[in-house]
Write an enzyme that holds these catalytic residues in place. Structure first.
Site, mmCIF file in Angstrom:
data_model
loop_
_atom_site.group_PDB
_atom_site.id
_atom_site.type_symbol
_atom_site.label_atom_id
_atom_site.label_comp_id
_atom_site.label_asym_id
_atom_site.label_seq_id
_atom_site.Cartn_x
_atom_site.Cartn_y
_atom_site.Cartn_z
ATOM 1 N N VAL A 53 -47.561 -14.684 107.970
ATOM 2 C CA VAL A 53 -48.460 -15.799 108.293
ATOM 3 C C VAL A 53 -48.415 -16.927 107.270
ATOM 4 C CG1 VAL A 53 -50.039 -14.434 109.720
ATOM 5 C CG2 VAL A 53 -50.496 -14.683 107.252
ATOM 6 N N TYR A 144 -59.283 -12.887 95.839
ATOM 7 C CA TYR A 144 -59.519 -12.488 97.232
ATOM 8 C C TYR A 144 -60.821 -13.097 97.768
ATOM 9 C CZ TYR A 144 -60.378 -9.099 101.070
ATOM 10 O OH TYR A 144 -60.632 -8.494 102.273
ATOM 11 N N LYS A 148 -61.274 -15.693 100.857
ATOM 12 C CA LYS A 148 -62.083 -15.343 102.034
ATOM 13 C C LYS A 148 -63.281 -16.286 102.186
ATOM 14 C CE LYS A 148 -59.942 -11.627 103.654
ATOM 15 N NZ LYS A 148 -59.306 -11.651 104.978
ATOM 16 N N ILE A 177 -64.781 -0.864 105.887
ATOM 17 C CA ILE A 177 -64.251 -0.346 107.148
ATOM 18 C C ILE A 177 -63.103 0.610 106.838
ATOM 19 C CG2 ILE A 177 -63.319 -0.963 109.411
ATOM 20 C CD1 ILE A 177 -66.059 -2.250 108.857
HETATM 21 P P1 NAI Z 1 -54.673 -3.223 106.852
HETATM 22 O O1 NAI Z 1 -53.901 -3.302 105.577
HETATM 23 O O2 NAI Z 1 -54.870 -1.911 107.509
HETATM 24 O O3 NAI Z 1 -54.079 -4.260 107.904
HETATM 25 C C1 NAI Z 1 -53.677 -5.536 107.510
HETATM 26 C C2 NAI Z 1 -52.475 -5.947 108.345
HETATM 27 O O4 NAI Z 1 -52.118 -7.288 107.956
HETATM 28 C C3 NAI Z 1 -51.238 -5.057 108.116
HETATM 29 O O5 NAI Z 1 -50.697 -4.648 109.361
HETATM 30 C C4 NAI Z 1 -50.279 -5.962 107.350
HETATM 31 O O6 NAI Z 1 -48.912 -5.705 107.635
HETATM 32 C C5 NAI Z 1 -50.706 -7.339 107.848
HETATM 33 N N1 NAI Z 1 -50.310 -8.390 106.924
HETATM 34 C C6 NAI Z 1 -50.513 -8.439 105.582
HETATM 35 N N2 NAI Z 1 -49.974 -9.553 105.071
HETATM 36 C C7 NAI Z 1 -49.428 -10.233 106.114
HETATM 37 C C8 NAI Z 1 -48.727 -11.450 106.217
HETATM 38 N N3 NAI Z 1 -48.451 -12.216 105.139
HETATM 39 N N4 NAI Z 1 -48.331 -11.870 107.444
HETATM 40 C C9 NAI Z 1 -48.576 -11.110 108.529
HETATM 41 N N5 NAI Z 1 -49.226 -9.923 108.491
HETATM 42 C C10 NAI Z 1 -49.647 -9.500 107.293
HETATM 43 O O7 NAI Z 1 -56.100 -3.872 106.472
HETATM 44 P P2 NAI Z 1 -57.503 -3.921 107.243
HETATM 45 O O8 NAI Z 1 -58.471 -3.212 106.400
HETATM 46 O O9 NAI Z 1 -57.366 -3.601 108.670
HETATM 47 O O10 NAI Z 1 -57.831 -5.485 107.060
HETATM 48 C C11 NAI Z 1 -57.863 -6.419 108.127
HETATM 49 C C12 NAI Z 1 -58.594 -7.665 107.643
HETATM 50 O O11 NAI Z 1 -59.946 -7.329 107.314
HETATM 51 C C13 NAI Z 1 -57.986 -8.261 106.368
HETATM 52 O O12 NAI Z 1 -58.030 -9.657 106.471
HETATM 53 C C14 NAI Z 1 -58.912 -7.758 105.282
HETATM 54 O O13 NAI Z 1 -58.893 -8.610 104.162
HETATM 55 C C15 NAI Z 1 -60.247 -7.778 106.008
HETATM 56 N N6 NAI Z 1 -61.258 -6.918 105.415
HETATM 57 C C16 NAI Z 1 -61.182 -5.544 105.469
HETATM 58 C C17 NAI Z 1 -62.198 -4.770 104.955
HETATM 59 C C18 NAI Z 1 -62.199 -3.283 105.024
HETATM 60 O O14 NAI Z 1 -63.205 -2.676 104.628
HETATM 61 N N7 NAI Z 1 -61.142 -2.633 105.502
HETATM 62 C C19 NAI Z 1 -63.370 -5.384 104.306
HETATM 63 C C20 NAI Z 1 -63.337 -6.805 104.285
HETATM 64 C C21 NAI Z 1 -62.326 -7.536 104.829
#
Ligand code: NAI
Length: 240
Positions: A53, A144, A148, A177
């Site tokens: 992205v 981060y 955000k 999460i």
């Molecule tokens: P995850 O690591 O399981 O999934 C993130 C996905 O984004 C992965 O499939 C990864 O390949 C993809 N990704 C990373 N960098 C990328 C790039 N440059 N271009 C395209 N794809 C890319 O993480 P999760 O936990 O599902 O996180 C999803 C969103 O939620 C993120 O934005 C994270 O910051 C946010 N978030 C998650 C929290 C949690 O408790 N898990 C809490 C707060 C925010």
């Protein structure tokens, strides 16, 4: 099970191959939409595209394929994200740029690439996944949290700018999460004792990716057309 009778749309979900983004892609598909996943590691699901992205040319090329294969994009969910844990004085400018690039600049690129077709259609839904850390701040995550927080600000500004064009822009900041990102941080010792966090969470459990997907599906629906510029925390009552 389809939860809604909305017109089917084409939905692009970034980060849709893992965790929260994957649950969002599955939920929007269950609601009758056609899904395109943009992810660094896209997996095998149909219409999954290898896209960084932060790379505008790659985004534009993948969007062209989405237009050819599925049609015009009506829903965009920005869930791709990259965490980072370092004491502020140890964060190099390269560390800072890497985290801000994915979490904020990636959202800028995706929205700027997709918005014109939403404006042309007079209809669009954009949902940005930010973070509950923006409510409170978090030590060792200043890059981060800054990125955000920028996403929340971008959300509010674009809601005002594009409301007259029929496009709503909202953010969902998740908290705690259970995803691969969170478990990796736990393994690295970055989260402390997870049971203590559960005790400090009013609903007394971790969140599931599906909890975020439910909120996103609502914000992406027809009936949410009067809701824009909102930051809808989904965090079990902690960090609100
Ligand atoms: P995850 O690591 O399981 O999934 C993130 C996905 O984004 C992965 O499939 C990864 O390949 C993809 N990704 C990373 N960098 C990328 C790039 N440059 N271009 C395209 N794809 C890319 O993480 P999760 O936990 O599902 O996180 C999803 C969103 O939620 C993120 O934005 C994270 O910051 C946010 N978030 C998650 C929290 C949690 O408790 N898990 C809490 C707060 C925010």
């Amino acid at each position: 099970m389809s939860a809604r009778n909305d017109a089917p749309r084409v939905a692009v979900v970034t980060g849709g191959a893992s965790g929260i983004g994957k649950a969002i892609a599955e939920r929007l598909a269950a609601d009758g939409h056609q899904i395109a996943v943009f992810d660094l590691n896209p997996g095998e699901a149909p219409h999954s595209y290898a896209v960084d992205v932060t790379d505008r040319a790659a985004i534009d090329a993948a969007l062209q394929r989405v237009h050819d294969e599925l049609g015009q994009v009506g829903i965009l969910v920005n869930a791709a994200g990259l965490d980072g844990f370092k004491p502020f004085l140890k964060i190099s400018f390269e560390d800072w740029q890497k985290v801000v690039n994915v979490n904020l600049h990636g959202v800028f690129h995706m929205i700027q690439a997709v918005l014109p077709e939403m404006v042309d259609a007079g209809w669009g839904r954009i949902v940005n996944i930010s973070s509950s850390s923006t409510h409170s701040g978090t030590p060792y995550m200043s890059h981060y949290v800054s990125a955000k927080s920028g996403v929340n600000g971008l959300t509010k500004s674009l809601a005002l700018e594009f409301g007259p064009s029929g496009v709503t822009v909202n953010a969902v900041p998740p908290g705690f999460i259970d995803t691969p990102m969170l478990r990796k941080a736990e393994e690295r010792g970055m989260l402390g004792d997870i049971n203590k966090t559960i005790e400090a969470t009013p609903v007394r459990r971790m969140g599931k990716p599906e909890d975020i997907a439910a909120a996103v599906a609502f914000l992406a629906s027809e009936e949410a057309s009067y809701i824009t510029g909102q930051i809808l925390g989904v965090n079990g009552g902690r960090n609100t």
